[in-house]
Design an enzyme around this catalytic site. Structure first.
Site: not given
Ligand SMILES: Cc1cc2nc3c(=O)[nH]c(=O)nc-3n(C[C@H](O)[C@H](O)[C@H](O)COP(=O)(O)OP(=O)(O)OC[C@H]3O[C@@H](n4cnc5c(N)ncnc54)[C@H](O)[C@@H]3O)c2cc1C
Length: 389
Positions: A162, A345, A369
């Protein structure tokens, strides 16, 4: 960890809150469509936010911030959540995930060097933790920081960061060694965005929160000296990230309550005036039931957020309650926004109607987060650990 003492009296805080509410309702709400259409927060709103101290409301006063504690922060956040979430995002990283790493873990010298310009908004700070394959599990991050005489050399790739397209400073989490008995081996560095080897990718095309920008950031042989190592400690990174994120979760929960309140207000206003067959739809009991569910969610969320923030500042619970508040409030906001579309709606599905934007804006709150599933894991595992102690 000590209690968070507010630096602002109740009386002064009420004034700050009233000014923020006025700014949101009279200056930002009328320009939501412009923010959405242009995918940017207009410069004059940014300037006004800067003047009001919104880039540093959670930064201590000795560094030029307003010095609000988390109990006050959540009241502000419930106001900020009432409009396009892009506005909050513009200064969210300075006050929150990025700024709090410095506030909580920086050396005096690092705080003096950076916090004043972060609080004023002259520096935009981004929190660079997530990587491809290391989102929910940041302990698996692969970005490396290797010692080269007096410097550290950073190499790696961050994702979805972000404010990266406008950042002046990245708070970068990097591995200095494989995880071992001593700790996860993750440090955190202050990396100016103009350091050679830092490359910010193109802006991500997102589902919602138009005007809030994210992108990839890559670090290729980026040299920083020892003064960039936050806290002067190679092992502080993971704890700094977890603490900053836990605090941020309470703030995000409050943002969700603000957005849900707006969705409710839009729904009530629509239900009271829109008609079917000459009858206001708000007179239909099934529509009233939707409004009742929305109102109940908002009231429950607000109470939970306030209680959680109190527990945080008094250092009673900084683990389970923040995750429970984020889980409940962000899921609640999702349901309230969904009901708001239903109350409207077909109109609720149309661009230009606030609830359509809110529906997309709040979807993110359940993802970043820490996803809802990660909050469940934090809550469940801490309960079991406590029982086993
Ligand atoms: C618009 C946006 C802004 C962001 N800003 C920032 C930022 O400023 N700085 C930063 O560092 N990050 C940022 N992020 C990243 C964000 O924090 C991550 O996308 C988020 O933590 C999820 O990680 P991932 O996308 O790798 O998904 P994954 O971790 O791959 O998750 C995919 C799915 O698997 C599930 N899952 C994963 N591990 C487990 C587990 N152990 N047990 C059960 N379920 C699990 C998750 O809940 C989810 O449903 C941002 C993301 C977005 C979309």
């Amino acid at each position: 960890m000590t209690s968070e003492v507010p630096e602002v009296s109740d009386e002064d805080f009420q004034e700050i809150l009233a000014q923020t509410r006025h700014f949101i309702r009279t200056a930002v709400v009328p320009r939501e469509q412009e923010i959405l259409d242009d995918d940017r927060v207009p410069d004059d709103l940014r300037d006004q936010a800067k003047k009001m101290g919104l880039f540093g409301y959670a930064i201590p006063q000795r560094f030029g911030g307003l010095g609000l504690n988390l109990v006050q922060d959540v009241e502000m956040a419930m106001e900020l959540g009432y409009t396009s979430l892009a506005l909050r995002s513009m200064f969210g990283t300075n006050n929150g995930i990025a700024g709090q790493v410095l506030v909580g873990f920086g050396t005096d010298e690092q705080k003096r060097r950076w916090l004043e310009s972060i609080a004023s908004g002259d520096t935009v700070a981004s929190f660079a933790l997530t990587e491809p394959g290391a989102g929910s599990n940041p302990a698996g991050l692969k970005t490396k920081a290797v010692r080269d005489q007096r410097d550290w050399v950073i190499n790696g790739q961050k994702r979805f960061i972000t404010n990266a397209p406008v950042a002046d400073l990245f708070i970068v989490f990097a591995r200095t060694r494989p995880a071992d008995d001593k700790g996860p081996g993750i440090a955190v560095f202050l990396v100016p965005a103009d350091a050679p080897g830092v490359e910010v990718g193109v802006k991500d095309a997102k589902m919602g929160q138009e005007g809030a920008w994210t992108s990839d950031v890559s670090f290729t042989d980026v040299h920083v000296d020892d003064s960039a190592l936050i806290g002067g400690n190679e092992d502080i990174g993971y704890r700094a990230a977890m603490t900053s994120l836990a605090r941020g979760r309470v703030h995000i929960a409050a943002i969700a309550v603000g957005a849900a309140q707006r969705a409710l207000d839009e729904s009530v206003a629509y239900a009271a005036t829109a008609t079917q067959g000459g009858t206001a739809i708000g007179n239909f009991q099934l529509v009233q039931a939707m409004l009742a569910d929305q109102q109940t969610g908002v009231l429950a969320g607000r109470a939970l957020v306030r209680d959680t923030a109190r527990q945080w500042v008094d250092n009673v619970d900084r683990r389970i309650a923040p995750s429970a508040a984020k889980l409940f409030c962000t899921e609640m906001a999702g349901k309230v926004a969904d009901l708001a579309v239903q109350v409207h709606g077909g109109s609720g599905y149309m661009r230009g109607v606030p609830v359509e934007r809110i529906y997309r804006d709040v979807r993110l709150l359940r993802l970043y987060e820490g996803t809802s599933e990660i909050q469940q894991l934090i809550i469940g595992s801490n309960l079991v650990k406590a029982a086993q102690r």
